[in-house]
Design a protein around this motif. Structure first.
Motif, PDB file in Angstrom:
ATOM      1  N   ALA A 254       0.836  -1.206   0.000  1.00  0.00           N
ATOM      2  CA  ALA A 254       0.000   0.000   0.000  1.00  0.00           C
ATOM      3  C   ALA A 254       0.869   1.254   0.000  1.00  0.00           C
ATOM      4  CB  ALA A 254      -0.931   0.011   1.212  1.00  0.00           C
ATOM      5  N   ASP A 255       0.423   2.262  -0.714  1.00  0.00           N
ATOM      6  CA  ASP A 255       1.100   3.561  -0.710  1.00  0.00           C
ATOM      7  C   ASP A 255       0.716   4.369   0.517  1.00  0.00           C
ATOM      8  OD1 ASP A 255       2.322   3.459  -3.483  1.00  0.00           O
ATOM      9  OD2 ASP A 255       0.206   3.160  -3.961  1.00  0.00           O
ATOM     10  N   VAL A 256      -0.534   4.214   0.952  1.00  0.00           N
ATOM     11  CA  VAL A 256      -1.061   4.944   2.100  1.00  0.00           C
ATOM     12  C   VAL A 256      -1.827   3.963   2.979  1.00  0.00           C
ATOM     13  CG1 VAL A 256      -2.548   6.833   2.870  1.00  0.00           C
ATOM     14  CG2 VAL A 256      -1.265   7.049   0.731  1.00  0.00           C
ATOM     15  N   VAL A 257      -1.587   4.015   4.298  1.00  0.00           N
ATOM     16  CA  VAL A 257      -2.272   3.144   5.250  1.00  0.00           C
ATOM     17  C   VAL A 257      -2.959   4.021   6.285  1.00  0.00           C
ATOM     18  CG1 VAL A 257      -2.058   1.248   6.895  1.00  0.00           C
ATOM     19  CG2 VAL A 257      -0.529   1.355   4.916  1.00  0.00           C
ATOM     20  N   ILE A 258      -4.277   3.945   6.358  1.00  0.00           N
ATOM     21  CA  ILE A 258      -5.091   4.775   7.253  1.00  0.00           C
ATOM     22  C   ILE A 258      -5.682   3.890   8.350  1.00  0.00           C
ATOM     23  CG2 ILE A 258      -7.076   6.319   7.426  1.00  0.00           C
ATOM     24  CD1 ILE A 258      -6.761   6.755   4.350  1.00  0.00           C
ATOM     25  N   SER A 259      -5.565   4.332   9.585  1.00  0.00           N
ATOM     26  CA  SER A 259      -6.142   3.604  10.711  1.00  0.00           C
ATOM     27  C   SER A 259      -7.072   4.515  11.495  1.00  0.00           C
ATOM     28  CB  SER A 259      -5.033   3.085  11.633  1.00  0.00           C
ATOM     29  OG  SER A 259      -5.554   2.671  12.890  1.00  0.00           O
ATOM     30  N   ILE A 260      -8.239   3.979  11.882  1.00  0.00           N
ATOM     31  CA  ILE A 260      -9.107   4.690  12.817  1.00  0.00           C
ATOM     32  C   ILE A 260      -9.794   3.657  13.704  1.00  0.00           C
ATOM     33  CG2 ILE A 260     -10.950   4.926  11.070  1.00  0.00           C
ATOM     34  CD1 ILE A 260     -11.665   7.600  12.585  1.00  0.00           C
ATOM     35  N   VAL A 261      -9.268   3.529  14.919  1.00  0.00           N
ATOM     36  CA  VAL A 261      -9.798   2.597  15.901  1.00  0.00           C
ATOM     37  C   VAL A 261     -10.060   3.359  17.198  1.00  0.00           C
ATOM     38  CG1 VAL A 261      -8.797   0.548  14.827  1.00  0.00           C
ATOM     39  CG2 VAL A 261      -7.440   1.846  16.485  1.00  0.00           C
ATOM     40  N   SER A 262     -10.390   2.633  18.274  1.00  0.00           N
ATOM     41  CA  SER A 262     -10.997   3.296  19.427  1.00  0.00           C
ATOM     42  C   SER A 262     -10.026   4.000  20.360  1.00  0.00           C
ATOM     43  CB  SER A 262     -11.813   2.277  20.233  1.00  0.00           C
ATOM     44  OG  SER A 262     -10.976   1.204  20.651  1.00  0.00           O
ATOM     45  N   ASP A 263      -8.820   3.453  20.563  1.00  0.00           N
ATOM     46  CA  ASP A 263      -7.952   4.017  21.597  1.00  0.00           C
ATOM     47  C   ASP A 263      -6.516   3.540  21.404  1.00  0.00           C
ATOM     48  OD1 ASP A 263      -8.022   1.348  22.460  1.00  0.00           O
ATOM     49  OD2 ASP A 263      -9.433   1.752  24.077  1.00  0.00           O
ATOM     50  N   ASP A 264      -5.637   3.920  22.337  1.00  0.00           N
ATOM     51  CA  ASP A 264      -4.225   3.559  22.247  1.00  0.00           C
ATOM     52  C   ASP A 264      -4.032   2.048  22.159  1.00  0.00           C
ATOM     53  OD1 ASP A 264      -3.727   6.265  22.605  1.00  0.00           O
ATOM     54  OD2 ASP A 264      -2.246   5.972  24.197  1.00  0.00           O
ATOM     55  N   ARG A 265      -4.752   1.327  23.000  1.00  0.00           N
ATOM     56  CA  ARG A 265      -4.571  -0.121  23.056  1.00  0.00           C
ATOM     57  C   ARG A 265      -4.929  -0.775  21.726  1.00  0.00           C
ATOM     58  NH1 ARG A 265      -7.414  -4.176  27.514  1.00  0.00           N
ATOM     59  NH2 ARG A 265      -6.485  -6.111  26.732  1.00  0.00           N
ATOM     60  N   ALA A 266      -6.071  -0.384  21.172  1.00  0.00           N
ATOM     61  CA  ALA A 266      -6.491  -0.945  19.889  1.00  0.00           C
ATOM     62  C   ALA A 266      -5.517  -0.556  18.782  1.00  0.00           C
ATOM     63  CB  ALA A 266      -7.903  -0.485  19.546  1.00  0.00           C
ATOM     64  N   ALA A 267      -5.052   0.701  18.802  1.00  0.00           N
ATOM     65  CA  ALA A 267      -4.110   1.161  17.778  1.00  0.00           C
ATOM     66  C   ALA A 267      -2.799   0.398  17.862  1.00  0.00           C
ATOM     67  CB  ALA A 267      -3.872   2.658  17.933  1.00  0.00           C
ATOM     68  N   ARG A 268      -2.327   0.140  19.074  1.00  0.00           N
ATOM     69  CA  ARG A 268      -1.073  -0.612  19.241  1.00  0.00           C
ATOM     70  C   ARG A 268      -1.202  -2.008  18.630  1.00  0.00           C
ATOM     71  NH1 ARG A 268       3.135   0.003  22.435  1.00  0.00           N
ATOM     72  NH2 ARG A 268       2.092   1.685  23.571  1.00  0.00           N
ATOM     73  N   SER A 269      -2.342  -2.652  18.850  1.00  0.00           N
ATOM     74  CA  SER A 269      -2.562  -3.974  18.283  1.00  0.00           C
ATOM     75  C   SER A 269      -2.572  -3.928  16.758  1.00  0.00           C
ATOM     76  CB  SER A 269      -3.888  -4.553  18.802  1.00  0.00           C
ATOM     77  OG  SER A 269      -4.177  -5.788  18.200  1.00  0.00           O
ATOM     78  N   VAL A 270      -3.230  -2.921  16.203  1.00  0.00           N
ATOM     79  CA  VAL A 270      -3.332  -2.810  14.749  1.00  0.00           C
ATOM     80  C   VAL A 270      -1.972  -2.576  14.103  1.00  0.00           C
ATOM     81  CG1 VAL A 270      -4.168  -1.281  12.909  1.00  0.00           C
ATOM     82  CG2 VAL A 270      -5.753  -2.112  14.653  1.00  0.00           C
ATOM     83  N   TRP A 271      -1.169  -1.721  14.718  1.00  0.00           N
ATOM     84  CA  TRP A 271       0.096  -1.334  14.087  1.00  0.00           C
ATOM     85  C   TRP A 271       1.277  -2.207  14.487  1.00  0.00           C
ATOM     86  CZ3 TRP A 271       0.357   1.936  10.121  1.00  0.00           C
ATOM     87  CH2 TRP A 271      -0.662   2.898   9.960  1.00  0.00           C
ATOM     88  N   LEU A 272       1.364  -2.611  15.759  1.00  0.00           N
ATOM     89  CA  LEU A 272       2.614  -3.176  16.265  1.00  0.00           C
ATOM     90  C   LEU A 272       2.534  -4.647  16.658  1.00  0.00           C
ATOM     91  CD1 LEU A 272       4.055  -0.264  18.458  1.00  0.00           C
ATOM     92  CD2 LEU A 272       4.375  -0.736  16.015  1.00  0.00           C
ATOM     93  N   ASP A 273       1.402  -5.311  16.455  1.00  0.00           N
ATOM     94  CA  ASP A 273       1.335  -6.740  16.737  1.00  0.00           C
ATOM     95  C   ASP A 273       2.488  -7.443  16.004  1.00  0.00           C
ATOM     96  OD1 ASP A 273      -0.558  -9.139  17.697  1.00  0.00           O
ATOM     97  OD2 ASP A 273       0.240  -9.620  15.709  1.00  0.00           O
ATOM     98  N   ALA A 274       3.180  -8.319  16.740  1.00  0.00           N
ATOM     99  CA  ALA A 274       4.399  -8.921  16.199  1.00  0.00           C
ATOM    100  C   ALA A 274       4.158  -9.724  14.931  1.00  0.00           C
ATOM    101  CB  ALA A 274       5.046  -9.813  17.266  1.00  0.00           C
ATOM    102  N   GLU A 275       3.003 -10.357  14.836  1.00  0.00           N
ATOM    103  CA  GLU A 275       2.721 -11.194  13.675  1.00  0.00           C
ATOM    104  C   GLU A 275       1.884 -10.489  12.614  1.00  0.00           C
ATOM    105  OE1 GLU A 275       3.984 -14.165  13.167  1.00  0.00           O
ATOM    106  OE2 GLU A 275       5.073 -14.075  15.058  1.00  0.00           O
ATOM    107  N   ALA A 276       0.878  -9.739  13.059  1.00  0.00           N
ATOM    108  CA  ALA A 276      -0.133  -9.234  12.124  1.00  0.00           C
ATOM    109  C   ALA A 276      -0.158  -7.724  11.997  1.00  0.00           C
ATOM    110  CB  ALA A 276      -1.517  -9.728  12.548  1.00  0.00           C
TER     111      ALA A 276
END
Length: 287
Positions: A58-80
């Motif tokens: 992807a050229d651009v990746v947009i995230s909009i989730v509920s809070d810090d915890r959810a954002a950390r999972s979306v961006w920094l999960d070791a596998e996904a």
């Protein structure tokens, strides 16, 4: 045209992603539950099994989730996590309502992947998301701001470059705190007026003629007197944002007694069981 990944298809994200469809981009979508991705796939989006899969290529990746915890999972999960899928030169766009501390941490991970990050915060609710009338407050480098504005143009009616990375988040929390303080005041005063024998509906319609009640606040006051609490922006989410705003104040060494008082009111509403209801449910505290 760009390949755009959209992560998080809740009440806001699903509407924003729908507006990006048909803009000529390839749109890849991911959501924790599959329902929203299926609906968008029927209109031409590409479903991804993980944020990492969505971000890959992807050229651009947009995230909009509920809070810090959810954002950390979306961006920094070791596998996904999406960061593991970012390619050199990609632009990461964090539109979740999160803390500036998280934005700076994410910025380090994104830059390590050879990509750029902006914190592109939004104001507005579901109707504004559907109409492409969101207002953006963006932190990051000037080049990132310009690139994000071009991609996000179908979603917003105004774009403001607040400053370096994380300043968009700080400004968004200030905007929400100001809004919350007004909501808390209106709910409290409507309760007092009603107990004093003044009709609430008449009071709200009369107040609309005074400069002290903005159009946005008048709309919420009408929801309060009509006891309409179907969720647009919930008590839970505003309580979270006020907590984050207090963290910002403490980090800056600033006093924030009004923000703290507003946080207490929203916490009281949450503790009464109104957390999943719209912010207009504050009025129910004063029945």
């Amino acid at each position: 045209m760009d390949t755009v990944a959209f992560l998080g298809l809740g009440a806001m994200g699903s509407r924003m992603a729908q507006r990006l469809l048909g803009q000529g981009h390839t749109l890849k979508v991911w959501n924790r539950s599959p329902g929203p991705t299926e609906a968008l796939a029927e209109r031409g989006a590409v479903r991804a099994a993980t944020p990492r899969e969505a971000a890959a290529g992807a050229d651009v990746v947009i995230s909009i989730v509920s809070d810090d915890r959810a954002a950390r999972s979306v961006w920094l999960d070791a596998e996904a996590g999406a960061c593991a899928g970012l390619g050199p030169g990609a632009l990461a766009v964090e539109s979740s309502s999160v803390t500036p501390a998280w934005i700076l941490e994410l910025g380090g991970a994104v830059h390590a992947a050879g990509a750029d990050l902006v914190d592109a915060q939004v104001t507005g609710s579901r109707p504004q998301a559907e109409a492409g009338q969101l207002i953006y407050m963006i932190g990051g480098e000037e080049a990132g701001f310009e690139r994000a504005r071009e991609i996000l143009k179908p979603l917003g009616s105004a774009f403001y470059h607040i400053g370096p990375l994380s300043k968009g988040s700080i400004f968004k929390l200030a905007v929400n705190a100001l809004f919350a303080a007004q909501l808390a005041s209106v709910a409290e005063l409507l309760g007092t007026l009603a107990r004093s024998g003044i009709d609430e509906r008449m009071a709200v319609e009369t107040l609309t003629h005074f400069p002290t009640l903005s159009p946005a606040m008048a709309g919420n006051a009408r929801l309060m007197v009509e006891r309409r609490t179907s969720p647009l922006f919930t008590i839970d989410l505003m309580t979270k944002d006020l907590g984050y705003a207090l963290e910002v104040a403490r980090a800056a060494g600033a006093q924030a007694p009004i923000v703290e008082a507003s946080h207490n009111v929203f916490e009281a509403a949450r503790d009464k069981g109104f957390g999943g209801k719209n912010i207009s449910a504050l009025r129910l505290l004063y029945e």
